[in-house]
Design an enzyme around this catalytic site. Structure first.
Site, PDB file in Angstrom:
ATOM      1  N   SER A   1       0.842  -1.204   0.000  1.00  0.00           N
ATOM      2  CA  SER A   1       0.000   0.000   0.000  1.00  0.00           C
ATOM      3  C   SER A   1       0.876   1.253   0.000  1.00  0.00           C
ATOM      4  O   SER A   1       0.378   2.352  -0.222  1.00  0.00           O
ATOM      5  CB  SER A   1      -0.941   0.010   1.213  1.00  0.00           C
ATOM      6  OG  SER A   1      -0.238  -0.231   2.419  1.00  0.00           O
TER       7      SER A   1
ATOM      8  N   ASP B   1       5.504  -7.176   2.545  1.00  0.00           N
ATOM      9  CA  ASP B   1       4.714  -7.618   1.389  1.00  0.00           C
ATOM     10  C   ASP B   1       5.621  -7.970   0.226  1.00  0.00           C
ATOM     11  O   ASP B   1       6.534  -7.202  -0.120  1.00  0.00           O
ATOM     12  CB  ASP B   1       3.793  -6.473   0.927  1.00  0.00           C
ATOM     13  CG  ASP B   1       2.346  -6.695   1.311  1.00  0.00           C
ATOM     14  OD1 ASP B   1       1.981  -7.834   1.664  1.00  0.00           O
ATOM     15  OD2 ASP B   1       1.583  -5.710   1.271  1.00  0.00           O
TER      16      ASP B   1
ATOM     17  N   GLU C   1      -0.471 -12.554  -1.768  1.00  0.00           N
ATOM     18  CA  GLU C   1      -1.908 -12.627  -1.998  1.00  0.00           C
ATOM     19  C   GLU C   1      -2.274 -13.880  -2.782  1.00  0.00           C
ATOM     20  O   GLU C   1      -1.584 -14.228  -3.741  1.00  0.00           O
ATOM     21  CB  GLU C   1      -2.372 -11.379  -2.778  1.00  0.00           C
ATOM     22  CG  GLU C   1      -2.140 -10.085  -2.003  1.00  0.00           C
ATOM     23  CD  GLU C   1      -2.626  -8.836  -2.742  1.00  0.00           C
ATOM     24  OE1 GLU C   1      -3.260  -8.956  -3.815  1.00  0.00           O
ATOM     25  OE2 GLU C   1      -2.377  -7.734  -2.221  1.00  0.00           O
TER      26      GLU C   1
ATOM     27  N   LYS D   1       4.371 -11.551   3.210  1.00  0.00           N
ATOM     28  CA  LYS D   1       2.942 -11.737   2.909  1.00  0.00           C
ATOM     29  C   LYS D   1       2.766 -11.782   1.411  1.00  0.00           C
ATOM     30  O   LYS D   1       3.415 -11.019   0.682  1.00  0.00           O
ATOM     31  CB  LYS D   1       2.113 -10.594   3.509  1.00  0.00           C
ATOM     32  CG  LYS D   1       0.620 -10.686   3.142  1.00  0.00           C
ATOM     33  CD  LYS D   1      -0.259  -9.802   4.006  1.00  0.00           C
ATOM     34  CE  LYS D   1      -0.307  -8.352   3.574  1.00  0.00           C
ATOM     35  NZ  LYS D   1      -0.815  -8.112   2.211  1.00  0.00           N
TER      36      LYS D   1
ATOM     37  N   GLU E   1      -9.490  -9.646   3.785  1.00  0.00           N
ATOM     38  CA  GLU E   1      -9.858  -8.247   3.558  1.00  0.00           C
ATOM     39  C   GLU E   1     -11.240  -8.120   2.943  1.00  0.00           C
ATOM     40  O   GLU E   1     -11.557  -8.783   1.948  1.00  0.00           O
ATOM     41  CB  GLU E   1      -8.796  -7.591   2.637  1.00  0.00           C
ATOM     42  CG  GLU E   1      -9.087  -6.132   2.339  1.00  0.00           C
ATOM     43  CD  GLU E   1      -7.895  -5.375   1.773  1.00  0.00           C
ATOM     44  OE1 GLU E   1      -6.780  -5.943   1.694  1.00  0.00           O
ATOM     45  OE2 GLU E   1      -8.086  -4.198   1.402  1.00  0.00           O
TER      46      GLU E   1
HETATM   47  O1  KIV Z   1      -0.536  -3.389   1.681  1.00  0.00           O
HETATM   48  C1  KIV Z   1      -1.204  -3.315   2.726  1.00  0.00           C
HETATM   49  O2  KIV Z   1      -1.184  -2.309   3.451  1.00  0.00           O
HETATM   50  C2  KIV Z   1      -2.035  -4.462   3.084  1.00  0.00           C
HETATM   51  C3  KIV Z   1      -3.004  -4.276   4.210  1.00  0.00           C
HETATM   52  C4  KIV Z   1      -4.158  -3.488   3.741  1.00  0.00           C
HETATM   53  C5  KIV Z   1      -3.433  -5.571   4.796  1.00  0.00           C
HETATM   54  O3  KIV Z   1      -1.961  -5.479   2.476  1.00  0.00           O
END
Ligand code: KIV
Length: 278
Positions: free
Chosen positions: A59, A97, A129, A127, A196
């Site tokens: 994000s 991420d 997806e 993390k 989410e």
């Molecule tokens: O990238 C991010 O901030 C996220 C959150 C919204 C869980 O994946």
């Protein structure tokens, strides 16, 4: 093993959060609090405040770079932001991420990129997806010793496929798919799953059915933990205000006011005054 018999390090901000402790908290019914950070200062404040998981989210592309989606975020950008965050954090578990196309091509590439986030930026978990589709990749990454957090429901990296940020898994078909994806991630060895923007009843049911913690965002109060984008909950990023974001401050207004006050003082010759000069 009891909490007291563990050899988990104690940091100035409290006992270090590990994937093992997160799993234990789930079984004890202690809810997990997670937020995002992209820089040193924010990460330091979150850690001091007792946030359990700090996510260096992709994000960053929308919040920091002003882009419309998270799709353009790159590995180099994630490495840069993650290394600024890990430098500040003592207690929280830091998750980085994997950006779009850093793990989809094949498991080798995914493993290499997960390894870079751990070795070069110092994150403790990654993390990504997706569910069944990426389960084999999750297994491969976990197998070398890197904890993986899944992300289901609204998956922003697939925005061009779905064309909307609306609530996901409202239909029985999509809800069943999400249930299967969650189990696939758990079986692949994921230590937690972010869910989410799905109906609260579904998120609660999935949380109850899994052994690993489910961290919700826009998924109601029945999850094992909650995550928000820090800039959203601070009222700092105000382009959108989804109903699942509770604003704990109105920082954008306060900051703009301070900047305007400074401009007025400079123009009026009121800043700096004598005590602010040498
Ligand atoms: O990238 C991010 O901030 C996220 C959150 C919204 C869980 O994946």
């Amino acid at each position: 093993m009891s909490e007291s018999s563990e050899s988990t390090p104690v940091t100035p901000n409290g006992k270090k959060v590990t994937t093992l402790r997160l799993r234990r908290w789930k079984s004890e019914g202690r809810t997990i609090a997670a937020l995002t950070a992209y820089d040193y200062l924010m990460a330091e404040l979150l850690d001091r405040a007792g946030v359990d998981i700090i996510l260096v989210g992709d994000s960053v592309a929308t919040i920091v770079q002003g882009l419309d989606t998270t799709v353009p975020a790159t590995m180099e950008q994630m490495l840069y932001h993650a290394s600024n965050v890990t430098r500040a954090v003592q207690r929280a578990l830091v998750v980085g991420d994997l950006p779009f196309m850093a793990y989809q091509v094949n498991a080798d590439e995914a493993l290499r990129n997960a390894g870079r986030l751990v070795k070069e930026a110092g994150v403790e978990a990654v993390k990504l997806e997706g569910g069944k589709r990426i389960a084999a990749t999750v297994e491969r990454i976990v197998d070398v010793g890197i904890p993986v957090m899944g992300h289901l429901g609204l998956t922003p990296q697939s925005i061009h496929k779905f064309g909307t940020y609306q609530v996901r898994a409202r239909s029985n078909k999509e809800a069943d798919e999400l249930r299967r994806d969650a189990v696939a991630l758990q079986e692949a060895g994921a230590f937690a799953v972010v869910i989410e923007k799905v109906p609260a009843a579904l998120a609660k049911e999935v949380s109850k059915s899994l052994d690993i913690p489910v961290i919700g965002i826009g998924a109601g109060g029945g999850c094992d933990g909650q995550i928000l984008v820090s800039h959203d909950m601070l009222g700092l990023y105000t382009r959108f205000h989804p109903r699942f974001v509770r604003r704990y401050a109105e920082m954008a207004g306060a900051m703009q006011e301070a900047f305007a006050h400074y401009v007025a003082d400079v123009r009026a010759g009121d800043f700096p005054n004598e005590s602010e000069s040498y």
